[in-house]
Design a protein around this motif. Structure first.
Motif, PDB file in Angstrom:
ATOM      1  N   GLU A 156      15.995  59.318  64.513  1.00  0.00           N
ATOM      2  CA  GLU A 156      15.395  58.086  65.030  1.00  0.00           C
ATOM      3  C   GLU A 156      16.014  56.874  64.349  1.00  0.00           C
ATOM      4  O   GLU A 156      16.324  55.863  65.008  1.00  0.00           O
ATOM      5  N   LEU A 157      16.221  56.967  63.033  1.00  0.00           N
ATOM      6  CA  LEU A 157      16.844  55.855  62.308  1.00  0.00           C
ATOM      7  C   LEU A 157      18.269  55.607  62.804  1.00  0.00           C
ATOM      8  O   LEU A 157      18.705  54.457  62.930  1.00  0.00           O
ATOM      9  N   LEU A 158      18.984  56.690  63.105  1.00  0.00           N
ATOM     10  CA  LEU A 158      20.348  56.563  63.640  1.00  0.00           C
ATOM     11  C   LEU A 158      20.323  55.881  65.004  1.00  0.00           C
ATOM     12  O   LEU A 158      21.095  54.949  65.266  1.00  0.00           O
ATOM     13  N   ALA A 159      19.440  56.345  65.887  1.00  0.00           N
ATOM     14  CA  ALA A 159      19.364  55.775  67.238  1.00  0.00           C
ATOM     15  C   ALA A 159      19.001  54.295  67.202  1.00  0.00           C
ATOM     16  O   ALA A 159      19.506  53.498  68.008  1.00  0.00           O
ATOM     17  N   LEU A 160      18.138  53.916  66.248  1.00  0.00           N
ATOM     18  CA  LEU A 160      17.702  52.526  66.130  1.00  0.00           C
ATOM     19  C   LEU A 160      18.640  51.697  65.242  1.00  0.00           C
ATOM     20  O   LEU A 160      18.421  50.500  65.057  1.00  0.00           O
ATOM     21  N   LYS A 161      19.662  52.386  64.688  1.00  0.00           N
ATOM     22  CA  LYS A 161      20.665  51.739  63.816  1.00  0.00           C
ATOM     23  C   LYS A 161      20.007  51.021  62.635  1.00  0.00           C
ATOM     24  O   LYS A 161      20.268  49.848  62.359  1.00  0.00           O
ATOM     25  N   LYS A 162      19.153  51.772  61.928  1.00  0.00           N
ATOM     26  CA  LYS A 162      18.459  51.236  60.770  1.00  0.00           C
ATOM     27  C   LYS A 162      19.088  51.756  59.476  1.00  0.00           C
ATOM     28  O   LYS A 162      19.030  52.963  59.192  1.00  0.00           O
ATOM     29  N   ILE A 170      25.314  49.740  59.866  1.00  0.00           N
ATOM     30  CA  ILE A 170      25.029  49.538  61.294  1.00  0.00           C
ATOM     31  C   ILE A 170      26.282  49.802  62.131  1.00  0.00           C
ATOM     32  O   ILE A 170      26.211  50.440  63.189  1.00  0.00           O
ATOM     33  N   GLU A 171      27.432  49.369  61.631  1.00  0.00           N
ATOM     34  CA  GLU A 171      28.697  49.592  62.355  1.00  0.00           C
ATOM     35  C   GLU A 171      29.006  51.088  62.468  1.00  0.00           C
ATOM     36  O   GLU A 171      29.381  51.583  63.529  1.00  0.00           O
ATOM     37  N   ALA A 172      28.821  51.824  61.362  1.00  0.00           N
ATOM     38  CA  ALA A 172      29.075  53.277  61.373  1.00  0.00           C
ATOM     39  C   ALA A 172      28.141  53.981  62.351  1.00  0.00           C
ATOM     40  O   ALA A 172      28.569  54.857  63.120  1.00  0.00           O
ATOM     41  N   MET A 173      26.875  53.603  62.363  1.00  0.00           N
ATOM     42  CA  MET A 173      25.911  54.233  63.267  1.00  0.00           C
ATOM     43  C   MET A 173      26.227  53.910  64.727  1.00  0.00           C
ATOM     44  O   MET A 173      26.036  54.740  65.613  1.00  0.00           O
ATOM     45  N   GLY A 174      26.740  52.709  64.961  1.00  0.00           N
ATOM     46  CA  GLY A 174      27.101  52.307  66.324  1.00  0.00           C
ATOM     47  C   GLY A 174      28.229  53.130  66.901  1.00  0.00           C
ATOM     48  O   GLY A 174      28.357  53.255  68.130  1.00  0.00           O
ATOM     49  N   LYS A 175      29.058  53.728  66.031  1.00  0.00           N
ATOM     50  CA  LYS A 175      30.199  54.534  66.491  1.00  0.00           C
ATOM     51  C   LYS A 175      29.847  56.010  66.664  1.00  0.00           C
ATOM     52  O   LYS A 175      30.685  56.808  67.091  1.00  0.00           O
ATOM     53  N   SER A 176      28.616  56.376  66.333  1.00  0.00           N
ATOM     54  CA  SER A 176      28.224  57.786  66.393  1.00  0.00           C
ATOM     55  C   SER A 176      28.219  58.294  67.834  1.00  0.00           C
ATOM     56  O   SER A 176      27.754  57.603  68.742  1.00  0.00           O
ATOM     57  N   PRO A 177      28.716  59.522  68.060  1.00  0.00           N
ATOM     58  CA  PRO A 177      28.667  60.105  69.404  1.00  0.00           C
ATOM     59  C   PRO A 177      27.271  60.600  69.779  1.00  0.00           C
ATOM     60  O   PRO A 177      27.060  61.082  70.895  1.00  0.00           O
ATOM     61  N   MET A 178      26.300  60.487  68.865  1.00  0.00           N
ATOM     62  CA  MET A 178      24.971  61.055  69.097  1.00  0.00           C
ATOM     63  C   MET A 178      23.943  59.988  69.478  1.00  0.00           C
ATOM     64  O   MET A 178      22.760  60.153  69.253  1.00  0.00           O
ATOM     65  N   ASN A 179      24.410  58.896  70.049  1.00  0.00           N
ATOM     66  CA  ASN A 179      23.503  57.806  70.408  1.00  0.00           C
ATOM     67  C   ASN A 179      22.889  57.957  71.799  1.00  0.00           C
ATOM     68  O   ASN A 179      22.090  57.124  72.210  1.00  0.00           O
ATOM     69  N   ASP A 180      23.294  58.985  72.533  1.00  0.00           N
ATOM     70  CA  ASP A 180      22.792  59.140  73.897  1.00  0.00           C
ATOM     71  C   ASP A 180      22.340  60.577  74.129  1.00  0.00           C
ATOM     72  O   ASP A 180      22.735  61.226  75.091  1.00  0.00           O
ATOM     73  N   ALA A 181      21.509  61.076  73.209  1.00  0.00           N
ATOM     74  CA  ALA A 181      21.131  62.489  73.225  1.00  0.00           C
ATOM     75  C   ALA A 181      20.441  62.896  74.526  1.00  0.00           C
ATOM     76  O   ALA A 181      20.716  63.980  75.064  1.00  0.00           O
ATOM     77  N   ALA A 187      27.599  76.000  70.872  1.00  0.00           N
ATOM     78  CA  ALA A 187      27.156  74.789  70.185  1.00  0.00           C
ATOM     79  C   ALA A 187      27.570  73.524  70.926  1.00  0.00           C
ATOM     80  O   ALA A 187      28.699  73.408  71.400  1.00  0.00           O
ATOM     81  N   VAL A 188      26.621  72.572  71.032  1.00  0.00           N
ATOM     82  CA  VAL A 188      26.914  71.261  71.611  1.00  0.00           C
ATOM     83  C   VAL A 188      26.291  70.200  70.699  1.00  0.00           C
ATOM     84  O   VAL A 188      25.093  70.225  70.438  1.00  0.00           O
ATOM     85  N   LEU A 189      27.118  69.280  70.195  1.00  0.00           N
ATOM     86  CA  LEU A 189      26.624  68.205  69.327  1.00  0.00           C
ATOM     87  C   LEU A 189      25.980  67.130  70.205  1.00  0.00           C
ATOM     88  O   LEU A 189      26.661  66.449  70.973  1.00  0.00           O
ATOM     89  N   THR A 190      24.661  67.001  70.122  1.00  0.00           N
ATOM     90  CA  THR A 190      23.940  66.100  71.027  1.00  0.00           C
ATOM     91  C   THR A 190      23.174  64.994  70.308  1.00  0.00           C
ATOM     92  O   THR A 190      22.963  63.925  70.865  1.00  0.00           O
ATOM     93  N   GLY A 191      22.731  65.256  69.065  1.00  0.00           N
ATOM     94  CA  GLY A 191      21.714  64.407  68.475  1.00  0.00           C
ATOM     95  C   GLY A 191      20.352  64.808  68.997  1.00  0.00           C
ATOM     96  O   GLY A 191      20.224  65.759  69.783  1.00  0.00           O
ATOM     97  N   SER A 192      19.328  64.092  68.564  1.00  0.00           N
ATOM     98  CA  SER A 192      17.958  64.459  68.929  1.00  0.00           C
ATOM     99  C   SER A 192      17.388  63.480  69.953  1.00  0.00           C
ATOM    100  O   SER A 192      17.609  62.278  69.841  1.00  0.00           O
ATOM    101  N   PRO A 193      16.665  63.992  70.966  1.00  0.00           N
ATOM    102  CA  PRO A 193      16.049  63.085  71.956  1.00  0.00           C
ATOM    103  C   PRO A 193      15.025  62.176  71.279  1.00  0.00           C
ATOM    104  O   PRO A 193      14.175  62.651  70.527  1.00  0.00           O
ATOM    105  N   ILE A 194      15.134  60.886  71.544  1.00  0.00           N
ATOM    106  CA  ILE A 194      14.257  59.893  70.914  1.00  0.00           C
ATOM    107  C   ILE A 194      13.316  59.306  71.956  1.00  0.00           C
ATOM    108  O   ILE A 194      13.730  58.965  73.062  1.00  0.00           O
ATOM    109  N   ARG A 195      12.044  59.170  71.583  1.00  0.00           N
ATOM    110  CA  ARG A 195      11.039  58.619  72.492  1.00  0.00           C
ATOM    111  C   ARG A 195      11.419  57.204  72.917  1.00  0.00           C
ATOM    112  O   ARG A 195      11.742  56.361  72.092  1.00  0.00           O
ATOM    113  N   LYS A 196      11.361  56.963  74.219  1.00  0.00           N
ATOM    114  CA  LYS A 196      11.769  55.685  74.795  1.00  0.00           C
ATOM    115  C   LYS A 196      11.020  54.502  74.175  1.00  0.00           C
ATOM    116  O   LYS A 196      11.596  53.433  73.946  1.00  0.00           O
TER     117      LYS A 196
END
Length: 360
Positions: A267-273, A330-341, A156-165
């Motif tokens: 996607e919402l996490l990556a965009l910090k919504k 927004i602050e909590a989402m900014g600290k997520s390790p899954m922002n660079d999937a 297992a590797v915690l990555t998050g999901s790849p988000i369209r550029k």
């Protein structure tokens, strides 16, 4: 040149993360091939990217009675032979699978041919297709910390999901202009999934007069769900579906109301919504959306409102609460390790390709 086979299909959610990886894979020097079903949604989605596409026989393994249960196992076995033949023909260095039943024979064939396969599991608990494929996998990427306990140790590797550029390239002013909205009032974006959500659509429209006293509303309501009586209401716009302008509408949104499908909430996490998540009830699904939403609530990313608890009052309270606590979400989402999937997954793909090269 390094070669990679991407696979996954059955729904758009099993394809779009693969599409999100393609630009970076090309930069890394990979020649990309795609294996999917002969006539699934994945074929149409991939063809516009001019990637070589190979169809294989595919069947679905159901947990309920259906006459196709008697024929689909033979399609799965044929799919395994098809996939094995393609592995020998294409000679990829690595396989990346986004799941769906068409991916199972591809991952199994890769294992038989000594090719490392990386699987991505979107939901909290693995679906049946990925459960079947995981024993043949080199690594398993996941979106939720809780998923690790359901996967074999060391895989297992915690990555998050790849988000369209393109989702990161939205312009708030363009989004407001597209909707003919004011820059001085906050915006709520409602996303009910590709088919929309009758429950969410009805609930939002029921409280619309109160909402419009303070907010402007962008409503993606799904095919066939437009309400003609609301066509010219100031501060409210409705669309069956949006593709090209979605990034602008996302950028314009202050808060979002959404179902809790894994790709959508990543996607919402990556965009910090900041979002109010209204998951599909367990009776309408295998319960994965409820688990997804509970995890995001626990991590401080989103507000959870169960459909069975949704009333005019509870929905208005949720909206007011999330809007009032936007900065905390927004602050909590900014600290997520899954922002660079994408970077994390590309590194895993390179590692897997090198491991194969080392065995030659």
């Amino acid at each position: 040149m390094k070669k990679i086979v991407l696979t996954g299909g059955g729904t758009a959610g099993h394809v779009t993360p693969n599409i999100a990886l393609m630009p970076e894979l090309k930069k890394e020097g990979y020649e990309i091939f795609y294996i999917g079903s002969h006539n699934g949604i994945e074929r149409k989605l991939i063809e516009e990217y001019k990637i070589p596409y190979y169809g294989i026989s595919s069947g679905k393994l159901r947990r309920y009675f259906d006459l196709k249960n008697f024929t689909d196992p033979f399609r799965v076995v044929k799919g395994l032979f098809d996939a094995k033949k393609l592995m020998k023909q294409l000679k990829p260095d690595v396989v990346f699978s986004k799941g769906g039943f068409v991916s199972v024979p591809v991952v199994m064939a890769a294992k038989k041919c000594g090719i490392p396969a990386i699987i991505h599991e979107s939901d909290m608990t693995p679906g049946l297709a990925n459960k079947l494929a995981i024993p043949s996998a080199y690594k398993v990427c996941c979106n939720f910390p809780e998923t690790v306990q359901y996967l074999p140790e060391g895989k297992a590797v915690l990555t998050g999901s790849p988000i369209r550029k393109e989702l990161f390239e939205g312009n708030r002013l363009n989004g407001l202009d597209f909707c003919h909205f004011s820059i001085n009032r906050p915006v709520i974006l409602i996303i009910g999934g590709s088919l929309g959500s009758v429950a969410i659509n009805n609930a939002v429209r029921h409280i619309l007069p109160d909402l419009l006293k303070k907010y402007q509303v962008i409503h993606l309501c799904g095919k066939g769900n437009l309400d003609p009586s609301l066509e010219h209401v100031e501060g409210y716009v409705q669309f069956e579906y949006i593709k090209k302008e979605l990034s602008d509408l996302m950028d314009a949104a202050d808060i979002v109301i959404s179902r809790a499908g894994a790709n959508a909430i990543c996607e919402l996490l990556a965009l910090k919504k900041p979002a109010i998540l209204i998951p599909l009830p367990a009776a309408s699904s295998r319960g994965d959306q409820i688990l997804n939403a509970q995890s995001f609530k626990k991590q401080g990313f989103s507000y959870l409102l169960k459909e069975e608890d949704m009333t005019d009052e509870s929905l208005m309270q949720a909206i007011e609460y999330v809007f009032g606590h936007k900065s905390e979400y927004i602050e909590a989402m900014g600290k997520s390790p899954m922002n660079d999937a994408i970077s994390v997954i590309i590194n895993l793909i390179n590692e897997a390709a090198e491991s194969k090269a080392g065995k030659r």
